[in-house]
Motif scaffolding. Structure first.
Motif, PDB file in Angstrom:
ATOM      1  N   GLN A   1     105.696 -60.242 -56.916  1.00 30.46           N
ATOM      2  CA  GLN A   1     104.832 -59.073 -56.995  1.00 30.46           C
ATOM      3  C   GLN A   1     104.732 -58.573 -58.431  1.00 30.46           C
ATOM      4  O   GLN A   1     103.653 -58.190 -58.896  1.00 30.46           O
ATOM      5  CB  GLN A   1     105.353 -57.950 -56.102  1.00 30.46           C
ATOM      6  CG  GLN A   1     104.516 -56.679 -56.203  1.00 30.46           C
ATOM      7  CD  GLN A   1     104.980 -55.586 -55.263  1.00 30.46           C
ATOM      8  OE1 GLN A   1     104.391 -55.359 -54.220  1.00 30.46           O
ATOM      9  NE2 GLN A   1     106.059 -54.920 -55.635  1.00 30.46           N
TER      10      GLN A   1
ATOM     11  N   ILE B   1     103.887 -60.593 -49.720  1.00 35.86           N
ATOM     12  CA  ILE B   1     104.366 -59.569 -48.789  1.00 35.86           C
ATOM     13  C   ILE B   1     105.302 -60.161 -47.735  1.00 35.86           C
ATOM     14  O   ILE B   1     106.149 -59.451 -47.188  1.00 35.86           O
ATOM     15  CB  ILE B   1     103.221 -58.785 -48.127  1.00 35.86           C
ATOM     16  CG1 ILE B   1     102.386 -59.660 -47.189  1.00 35.86           C
ATOM     17  CG2 ILE B   1     102.356 -58.122 -49.184  1.00 35.86           C
ATOM     18  CD1 ILE B   1     101.381 -58.854 -46.363  1.00 35.86           C
TER      19      ILE B   1
ATOM     20  N   THR C   1     108.520 -57.774 -48.135  1.00 33.35           N
ATOM     21  CA  THR C   1     108.578 -56.803 -47.037  1.00 33.35           C
ATOM     22  C   THR C   1     108.956 -57.433 -45.707  1.00 33.35           C
ATOM     23  O   THR C   1     109.922 -57.024 -45.067  1.00 33.35           O
ATOM     24  CB  THR C   1     107.227 -56.083 -46.882  1.00 33.35           C
ATOM     25  OG1 THR C   1     106.923 -55.380 -48.086  1.00 33.35           O
ATOM     26  CG2 THR C   1     107.263 -55.097 -45.730  1.00 33.35           C
TER      27      THR C   1
ATOM     28  N   GLN D   1     103.192 -53.760 -43.793  1.00 22.69           N
ATOM     29  CA  GLN D   1     102.797 -53.806 -45.200  1.00 22.69           C
ATOM     30  C   GLN D   1     101.281 -53.742 -45.351  1.00 22.69           C
ATOM     31  O   GLN D   1     100.758 -53.098 -46.273  1.00 22.69           O
ATOM     32  CB  GLN D   1     103.346 -55.060 -45.873  1.00 22.69           C
ATOM     33  CG  GLN D   1     103.103 -55.105 -47.371  1.00 22.69           C
ATOM     34  CD  GLN D   1     103.748 -53.933 -48.085  1.00 22.69           C
ATOM     35  OE1 GLN D   1     104.954 -53.721 -47.967  1.00 22.69           O
ATOM     36  NE2 GLN D   1     102.968 -53.145 -48.824  1.00 22.69           N
TER      37      GLN D   1
ATOM     38  N   ASP E   1     100.360 -50.188 -44.989  1.00 19.83           N
ATOM     39  CA  ASP E   1     100.761 -49.471 -46.201  1.00 19.83           C
ATOM     40  C   ASP E   1      99.730 -49.680 -47.312  1.00 19.83           C
ATOM     41  O   ASP E   1      99.355 -48.732 -48.019  1.00 19.83           O
ATOM     42  CB  ASP E   1     102.133 -49.962 -46.683  1.00 19.83           C
ATOM     43  CG  ASP E   1     103.286 -49.313 -45.943  1.00 19.83           C
ATOM     44  OD1 ASP E   1     103.039 -48.393 -45.127  1.00 19.83           O
ATOM     45  OD2 ASP E   1     104.434 -49.737 -46.153  1.00 19.83           O
ATOM     46  N   ASP E   2      99.274 -50.913 -47.477  1.00 25.31           N
ATOM     47  CA  ASP E   2      98.318 -51.214 -48.536  1.00 25.31           C
ATOM     48  C   ASP E   2      96.945 -50.620 -48.231  1.00 25.31           C
ATOM     49  O   ASP E   2      96.217 -50.218 -49.149  1.00 25.31           O
ATOM     50  CB  ASP E   2      98.221 -52.729 -48.741  1.00 25.31           C
ATOM     51  CG  ASP E   2      99.499 -53.314 -49.324  1.00 25.31           C
ATOM     52  OD1 ASP E   2     100.338 -52.539 -49.831  1.00 25.31           O
ATOM     53  OD2 ASP E   2      99.671 -54.539 -49.268  1.00 25.31           O
TER      54      ASP E   2
ATOM     55  N   THR F   1      96.273 -55.779 -54.068  1.00 29.31           N
ATOM     56  CA  THR F   1      96.550 -55.829 -52.638  1.00 29.31           C
ATOM     57  C   THR F   1      95.307 -56.288 -51.878  1.00 29.31           C
ATOM     58  O   THR F   1      94.228 -56.437 -52.453  1.00 29.31           O
ATOM     59  CB  THR F   1      97.035 -54.467 -52.126  1.00 29.31           C
ATOM     60  OG1 THR F   1      96.052 -53.479 -52.433  1.00 29.31           O
ATOM     61  CG2 THR F   1      98.355 -54.084 -52.789  1.00 29.31           C
TER      62      THR F   1
END
Length: 331
Positions: A158, A176, A180, A217, A220-221, A246
């Motif tokens: 990342q 991800i 995550t 995730q 979240d993005d 993202t």
């Protein structure tokens, strides 16, 4: 909504309720295992762990083990060490990202500085490995030690992606999955191992955690571009400010006009929020947010499918509710 998307979360009792006694034991164990002869270790440890959050990863351990009929007490230790591993990554992430706020309050690095935050993160990682030894399962040690390597690789990946406007969807999912989804996967997988799951059930619970982590995730993005700052405890556009490519941005580049794609690329390369309004308009008009949500719903649906390998129980029901909640939230 895709055909295999999970239905909306219901108004059933909170997902933690079915393991409330176990969760209380986990909280007591967290307090016990934060003990250190160095006061600052305990201070920062308690600060970050008490900072809120859903504690989904230890919850996965408890639900997975109980769903398979586990009746011992080592799942408490396992759930605690998983939370320590997660907390360690938060401390390190905030230093790397130079973050000043998490869940609506100052980060540990903002309050005490980078060096103490990194070192307390190291302490929590080390404590988690001590607790793995206490559990006494070589298979669990294999799973969790491999997970820590994958998580570290995901974080580095990342970091190298920051400012890179050429990242594609495959690169994004690889990142991800490491940073995550891997700890979600390790939590449900190790819980299954502890409960002596059959090979089929073990594999299903491993996949369940992976898909659940991906769904979380993705949302979240998504929320970084349409979320509520007060609910999230961070500002809308933080990912863009950090130059993180993202999925909403990746899809906008892939489907927008040449002019729109170039503007989003420029925003990623530069970081900051100079182009936030334009980028927000582009991710909406290109359907990038709908696309991201559809992908999250697909992952949550796959997580739900894995639960067919488990016998009916209130624990399995809570795991199903968790998959639905993954995509039906605003923080």
């Amino acid at each position: 909504m895709p055909a295999n998307a999970p239905p909306k979360a219901t108004t059933s009792p909170p997902i933690h309720a079915v393991v409330a006694e176990d969760f209380d034991a986990v909280n007591r164990t967290i307090a016990d295992r934060l003990a250190s002869r160095v006061p600052l270790v305990e201070t920062i440890g308690h600060y970050i762990i008490a900072g809120g959050g859903k504690r989904l990863r230890p919850l996965l351990v408890l639900l997975a083990a109980r769903a398979l009929g586990y009746e011992g007490d080592r799942h408490i230790t396992l759930a605690t060490l998983i939370e320590f591993m997660h907390t360690s990554t938060l401390l390190h992430d905030d230093v790397v990202d130079e973050s000043h706020m998490r869940r609506g309050k100052s980060t540990a690095n903002d309050a005490w500085g980078n060096a103490p935050s990194v070192l307390v993160g190291d302490f929590l990682y080390s404590r988690s490995f001590q607790m793995m030894v206490d559990i006494g399962s070589m298979r669990i040690m294999e799973v969790l030690s491999a997970a820590t390597c994958t998580i570290a690789e995901g974080e580095v990946q990342q970091l190298t992606n920051v400012g890179n406007a050429e990242i594609d969807e495959a690169d994004y999912f690889q990142t991800i999955q490491g940073k995550t989804a891997m700890l979600f996967e390790a939590a449900s997988h190790s819980g299954a191992i502890l409960a002596a799951a059959s090979p089929t059930q073990e594999a299903a619970l491993q996949r369940y955690g992976r898909y659940l982590g991906l769904a979380f995730q993705l949302i979240d993005d998504l929320l970084d571009y349409e979320g509520d700052a007060d609910a999230m405890g961070k500002n809308v556009g933080d990912d863009l400010a950090e130059g993180k490519p993202t999925l909403p941005l990746i899809h906008a580049i892939a489907t927008g006009t040449p002019e729109q794609a170039e503007l989003v690329r420029q925003a990623i390369r530069q970081g900051g929020l100079d182009h936030l309004d334009e980028v927000l308009a582009i991710v909406h008009v290109t359907g990038a947010l709908d696309y991201t949500r559809a992908k999250a719903e697909e992952m949550a649906g796959e997580a739900l499918n894995q639960l067919d390998a488990l016998p009916p129980s209130r624990y399995r029901d809570s795991m199903a509710e968790l998959a639905r909640m993954a995509v039906d939230r605003n923080a």
